[in-house]
Design a protein around this motif. Structure first.
Motif, PDB file in Angstrom:
ATOM      1  N   SER A 100      10.775 -39.554  -7.493  1.00 25.10           N
ATOM      2  CA  SER A 100      10.580 -38.137  -7.837  1.00 25.10           C
ATOM      3  C   SER A 100      10.840 -37.234  -6.636  1.00 25.10           C
ATOM      4  O   SER A 100      10.369 -36.097  -6.581  1.00 25.10           O
ATOM      5  CB  SER A 100       9.146 -37.924  -8.344  1.00 25.10           C
ATOM      6  OG  SER A 100       8.873 -38.762  -9.441  1.00 25.10           O
ATOM      7  N   ILE A 103      12.582 -33.814  -7.463  1.00 24.29           N
ATOM      8  CA  ILE A 103      12.127 -33.090  -8.646  1.00 24.29           C
ATOM      9  C   ILE A 103      11.826 -31.625  -8.328  1.00 24.29           C
ATOM     10  O   ILE A 103      12.243 -30.710  -9.055  1.00 24.29           O
ATOM     11  CB  ILE A 103      10.895 -33.779  -9.260  1.00 24.29           C
ATOM     12  CG1 ILE A 103      11.277 -35.156  -9.797  1.00 24.29           C
ATOM     13  CG2 ILE A 103      10.297 -32.915 -10.371  1.00 24.29           C
ATOM     14  CD1 ILE A 103      12.327 -35.140 -10.870  1.00 24.29           C
ATOM     15  N   TYR A 107      13.693 -28.370  -9.889  1.00 21.32           N
ATOM     16  CA  TYR A 107      12.916 -27.408 -10.668  1.00 21.32           C
ATOM     17  C   TYR A 107      13.151 -25.984 -10.149  1.00 21.32           C
ATOM     18  O   TYR A 107      13.342 -25.054 -10.922  1.00 21.32           O
ATOM     19  CB  TYR A 107      11.429 -27.763 -10.598  1.00 21.32           C
ATOM     20  CG  TYR A 107      10.557 -26.810 -11.363  1.00 21.32           C
ATOM     21  CD1 TYR A 107      10.537 -26.820 -12.758  1.00 21.32           C
ATOM     22  CD2 TYR A 107       9.760 -25.875 -10.691  1.00 21.32           C
ATOM     23  CE1 TYR A 107       9.731 -25.934 -13.463  1.00 21.32           C
ATOM     24  CE2 TYR A 107       8.959 -24.984 -11.398  1.00 21.32           C
ATOM     25  CZ  TYR A 107       8.952 -25.018 -12.781  1.00 21.32           C
ATOM     26  OH  TYR A 107       8.170 -24.136 -13.482  1.00 21.32           O
ATOM     27  N   ARG A 118       7.879 -29.103 -15.263  1.00 24.81           N
ATOM     28  CA  ARG A 118       7.386 -30.288 -14.552  1.00 24.81           C
ATOM     29  C   ARG A 118       6.253 -30.930 -15.352  1.00 24.81           C
ATOM     30  O   ARG A 118       5.439 -30.237 -15.972  1.00 24.81           O
ATOM     31  CB  ARG A 118       6.896 -29.920 -13.160  1.00 24.81           C
ATOM     32  CG  ARG A 118       8.009 -29.751 -12.166  1.00 24.81           C
ATOM     33  CD  ARG A 118       7.502 -29.411 -10.804  1.00 24.81           C
ATOM     34  NE  ARG A 118       6.883 -28.072 -10.786  1.00 24.81           N
ATOM     35  CZ  ARG A 118       6.648 -27.384  -9.670  1.00 24.81           C
ATOM     36  NH1 ARG A 118       6.975 -27.899  -8.500  1.00 24.81           N
ATOM     37  NH2 ARG A 118       6.094 -26.195  -9.723  1.00 24.81           N
ATOM     38  N   LYS A 134       5.721 -37.861 -11.489  1.00 23.87           N
ATOM     39  CA  LYS A 134       6.266 -36.502 -11.542  1.00 23.87           C
ATOM     40  C   LYS A 134       7.728 -36.550 -11.989  1.00 23.87           C
ATOM     41  O   LYS A 134       8.536 -37.334 -11.474  1.00 23.87           O
ATOM     42  CB  LYS A 134       6.157 -35.834 -10.172  1.00 23.87           C
ATOM     43  CG  LYS A 134       6.617 -34.373 -10.188  1.00 23.87           C
ATOM     44  CD  LYS A 134       6.211 -33.638  -8.924  1.00 23.87           C
ATOM     45  CE  LYS A 134       6.887 -34.228  -7.702  1.00 23.87           C
ATOM     46  NZ  LYS A 134       6.619 -33.410  -6.487  1.00 23.87           N
ATOM     47  N   ARG A 135       8.059 -35.690 -12.938  1.00 25.91           N
ATOM     48  CA  ARG A 135       9.419 -35.635 -13.481  1.00 25.91           C
ATOM     49  C   ARG A 135       9.623 -34.300 -14.172  1.00 25.91           C
ATOM     50  O   ARG A 135       8.675 -33.513 -14.333  1.00 25.91           O
ATOM     51  CB  ARG A 135       9.648 -36.779 -14.478  1.00 25.91           C
ATOM     52  CG  ARG A 135       8.846 -36.639 -15.753  1.00 25.91           C
ATOM     53  CD  ARG A 135       8.769 -37.940 -16.518  1.00 25.91           C
ATOM     54  NE  ARG A 135       8.105 -37.760 -17.815  1.00 25.91           N
ATOM     55  CZ  ARG A 135       6.800 -37.636 -17.979  1.00 25.91           C
ATOM     56  NH1 ARG A 135       5.993 -37.627 -16.920  1.00 25.91           N
ATOM     57  NH2 ARG A 135       6.288 -37.497 -19.192  1.00 25.91           N
ATOM     58  N   LEU A 136      10.880 -34.047 -14.584  1.00 29.52           N
ATOM     59  CA  LEU A 136      11.187 -32.868 -15.380  1.00 29.52           C
ATOM     60  C   LEU A 136      11.377 -33.276 -16.834  1.00 29.52           C
ATOM     61  O   LEU A 136      11.963 -34.339 -17.117  1.00 29.52           O
ATOM     62  CB  LEU A 136      12.451 -32.180 -14.875  1.00 29.52           C
ATOM     63  CG  LEU A 136      12.384 -31.544 -13.483  1.00 29.52           C
ATOM     64  CD1 LEU A 136      13.734 -30.933 -13.123  1.00 29.52           C
ATOM     65  CD2 LEU A 136      11.289 -30.502 -13.397  1.00 29.52           C
ATOM     66  N   ARG A 207      12.981 -40.987 -17.840  1.00 30.04           N
ATOM     67  CA  ARG A 207      14.409 -41.004 -17.547  1.00 30.04           C
ATOM     68  C   ARG A 207      15.216 -41.962 -18.429  1.00 30.04           C
ATOM     69  O   ARG A 207      16.236 -41.562 -19.005  1.00 30.04           O
ATOM     70  CB  ARG A 207      14.621 -41.339 -16.064  1.00 30.04           C
ATOM     71  CG  ARG A 207      16.058 -41.129 -15.595  1.00 30.04           C
ATOM     72  CD  ARG A 207      16.397 -41.956 -14.390  1.00 30.04           C
ATOM     73  NE  ARG A 207      16.421 -43.369 -14.708  1.00 30.04           N
ATOM     74  CZ  ARG A 207      17.408 -43.957 -15.367  1.00 30.04           C
ATOM     75  NH1 ARG A 207      18.433 -43.258 -15.803  1.00 30.04           N
ATOM     76  NH2 ARG A 207      17.368 -45.246 -15.613  1.00 30.04           N
ATOM     77  N   ALA A 321      18.661 -33.043 -14.176  1.00 27.50           N
ATOM     78  CA  ALA A 321      17.206 -32.896 -14.280  1.00 27.50           C
ATOM     79  C   ALA A 321      16.544 -34.059 -15.002  1.00 27.50           C
ATOM     80  O   ALA A 321      15.492 -34.553 -14.561  1.00 27.50           O
ATOM     81  CB  ALA A 321      16.877 -31.589 -14.995  1.00 27.50           C
ATOM     82  N   GLN A 325      17.962 -37.241 -11.957  1.00 25.10           N
ATOM     83  CA  GLN A 325      16.822 -36.759 -11.172  1.00 25.10           C
ATOM     84  C   GLN A 325      17.212 -36.421  -9.734  1.00 25.10           C
ATOM     85  O   GLN A 325      16.425 -36.551  -8.807  1.00 25.10           O
ATOM     86  CB  GLN A 325      15.665 -37.777 -11.202  1.00 25.10           C
ATOM     87  CG  GLN A 325      15.159 -38.055 -12.605  1.00 25.10           C
ATOM     88  CD  GLN A 325      14.002 -39.021 -12.657  1.00 25.10           C
ATOM     89  OE1 GLN A 325      13.005 -38.753 -13.303  1.00 25.10           O
ATOM     90  NE2 GLN A 325      14.114 -40.125 -11.965  1.00 25.10           N
TER      91      GLN A 325
END
Length: 646
Positions: A100, A103, A107, A118, A134-136, A207, A321, A325
């Motif tokens: 992450s 990220i 963002y 997020r 943590k990711r989008l 993902r 995104a 990533q």
């Protein structure tokens, strides 16, 4: 469980080693396998890669050369073309990251359009069923953008189906390539990722799930960008042509003198239809552009509504995104997915076999159509060959013509076969005179007395004076050249074999003989081709007419060459059903035509057919190059017909 910071460190260390180490080929394969293994946890994956490559030697880097020492020039050696090609970068370099780390940067970069948000919570197989990563994930605004695009895709897909049906049902459409490409576009328009899911499900996705869901949508777009520009324009042009032929888009015809109010209403409806066609075509172009940055109708609308510079920019942002990533460009996406231009079948229609059978575009119907097309193309060449082989009750037509010329006109008693082999120019002169005295009166508009089947006598001509005017001028010039040649060379005797060698350039009998014989061959070939055209039109007319009909229209001379207003129905030969009684102002040789039918009921014999055969056979004896090309084409068509599957 390893912390996210540890995973970041181990990933950076592994990627640094991959760049700095000299990795042998067998270990490169192992590294690639580990990178693509989604079942391994990121920490385990990168730890295994470090253990695998850490023993490999470092890449050699030459910083400077010792002063005074110059390396010897390298010896030139041959390098195979394959070895000389630059190595393609491994797809591992373009693979998504498992951390992450980027990220927050992504963002901040994409915060303007508001497409992503997020999120930290993920599903995990533990005691509480939840983990932290943590990711989008897509925002509700992004789902709104996707719904807007899905609406456009649905409209395009619906009309493409109608266009494709129009192509399939067209008997004249015989090339499946454009249809197959349109079918690919239709399949792409049916791709609507994420919208079948509830947002509560989407926000928990990670993902690998995003990659699986979005892969087809992205692949279709970049696949069509790689399509050849000419093929792209052919697809668009065919789609527009078929769209305009649909009932809903046909323009109303404006009639002179109609009320102004009616005319204005028609013009308004026509304008509305034109707007719909324009919108469809511009949106279709938007989905198969030349490049991601190309200005188009869809890009303008997306810019106005969502602040996004087109579909290409949206797809790249989504891939960065949700899938990679990290920052990537179009080339990296294409390389990672291995995207190539759409592959379509070039010889088969990509559609339901049952429907293809119904419209006659299945494999068996296409092969049958191919065989019929070859046979139809072969028909005139087969007619030509039949005329070349035609005989007069078992006797050679040319030999009989020469004998009749010597017997009735020249009052000489030569052996035609001996003259043919020993003095070919004398034989050829007799052929010219025979054609002039027997058949020329039937071509130059001279009056002929006929008798029909009801024993009524009719006077007329098969052709007008102007029909063969150019041919006759050429023939008269050749007669004069032959007379000059015979007068200037009264004792010259050239055998047929010597003439053949001279025509093939193997003997030096003189360019005068060569040129004269070629002129005769070309002249009689032109006579033969024109007569065959009339003959074939008569056969089509005879096949299409009803029994007992059309006798009156066969009493007027043909005045226009190549005229066939009736199309496939053809036209009859004048006086085809009559017997020749007398040729007015004819020679003693035309008496041989008395009592003979112009055309037999079988359509395979008669005075007209023998006249046509005489012309072709003289051209063949003179080794006409045009006739030779026709016979070679016939040979090729026969080979194609034999090779076509039954």
């Amino acid at each position: 469980m390893s912390s996210q910071e540890d995973i970041k460190k181990i990933e950076r260390r592994a990627r640094a080693m991959l760049m700095d180490k000299e990795i042998p080929p067998h270990k490169q394969e192992l590294v690639r396998t580990l990178m693509n293994n989604r079942q391994l946890k990121p920490y385990e994956k990168f730890r295994a890669i470090i253990e695998l490559v850490q023993t490999c030697p470092d890449k050699k880097v030459v910083l400077s050369e010792p002063e005074g020492v110059r390396p010897e020039p390298a010896k030139k050696r041959k390098v195979s073309p394959r070895a000389a090609e630059p190595r393609k970068q491994s797809s591992d370099i373009f693979a998504p990251t498992e951390t992450s780390y980027y990220i927050d940067d992504l963002y901040r970069e994409f915060r303007g359009p508001g497409l992503f948000r997020r999120r930290h919570l993920v599903h995990r197989n533990n005691r509480i069923g939840i983990g932290i990563r943590k990711r989008l994930v897509p925002s509700k605004h992004m789902i709104k953008v996707m719904r807007y695009l899905a609406g456009i895709q649905s409209m395009l897909a619906g009309r493409l189906v109608v266009i494709m049906m129009k192509i399939l049902e067209d008997p004249a459409a015989d090339d499946p390539i454009i249809f197959n490409y349109l079918r690919c576009v239709r399949r792409w328009m049916a791709e609507v990722p994420l919208l079948q899911m509830k947002y509560e499900v989407i926000k928990w996705m990670e993902r690998p799930q995003f990659e699986r869901e979005l892969r087809g949508w992205v692949a279709w777009y970049f696949s069509f960008i790689q399509l050849n520009a000419d093929m792209r324009e052919k697809i668009i042009a065919e789609a527009e042509r078929r769209l305009r032929s649909l009932d809903d888009f046909l323009k109303e015809e404006l009639i002179d003198g109609e009320p102004v109010s009616y005319r204005k209403e028609k013009e308004k409806r026509n304008l509305d239809k034109e707007k719909l066609v324009y919108e469809f075509m511009m949106l279709l172009r938007s989905f198969i552009p030349l490049s991601t940055g190309q200005e188009c109708l869809l890009s303008r609308r997306m810019k106005e509504r969502f602040g996004i510079n087109g579909l290409g920019e949206l797809l790249v942002m989504i891939q960065q995104a949700l899938v990679f990533q990290r920052r990537v460009d179009q080339d990296a996406i294409v390389a990672y997915y291995g995207i190539k231009e759409p592959f379509v079948k070039t010889a088969e229609w990509d559609y339901s076999e049952d429907f293809l059978v119904k419209v006659g575009k299945d494999r068996e119907s296409l092969m049958k159509k191919t065989r019929e097309a070859i046979r139809k193309e072969l028909e005139p060449y087969e007619t030509m060959m039949a005329l070349l082989r035609l005989a007069d009750e078992g006797r050679n037509i040319l030999v009989k013509g020469v004998e009749d010329q010597w017997r009735y006109i020249d009052k000489k008693h030569y052996d035609p076969k001996v003259m043919y082999n020993e003095n070919f120019m004398n034989f050829l002169d007799a052929l010219l005179q025979s054609f002039r005295n027997m058949y020329l009166p039937l071509l130059d508009g001279s009056a002929v007395l006929f008798r029909d089947m009801g024993r009524q006598e009719l006077e007329g001509a098969m052709f007008s004076l102007s029909y063969f005017e150019g041919h006759l001028d050429l023939f008269n010039r050749i007669l004069n050249e032959m007379h000059s040649f015979r007068t200037g060379n009264p004792t010259m005797a050239i055998g047929r074999d010597e003439v053949r060698r001279a025509m093939k350039g193997q003997a030096g009998s003189g360019t005068l003989v060569d040129r004269l014989i070629r002129s005769i061959g070309d002249c009689f070939y032109l006579f033969g081709r024109e007569l065959q055209g009339v003959y074939e039109q008569h056969r089509r007319w005879a096949a299409a007419r009803s029994p007992g009909a059309g006798a009156d229209q066969a009493r007027e001379s043909l005045k226009a060459r190549g005229l066939d207003e009736a199309g496939e129905r053809g036209r009859p030969i004048p006086f085809y059903d009559c017997v020749i009684l007398e040729v007015k102002n004819g020679s003693p040789l035309t008496r041989e035509l008395a009592g003979k039918r112009v055309m037999e009921d079988s359509l395979l014999d008669g005075v007209f057919v023998r006249m046509n055969a005489f012309a072709y056979q003289v051209a063949h004896e003179c080794m006409s190059e045009r006739l030779a090309r026709d016979l070679e084409e016939r040979k090729k068509l026969l080979e194609r017909a034999e090779g076509a599957p039954e």
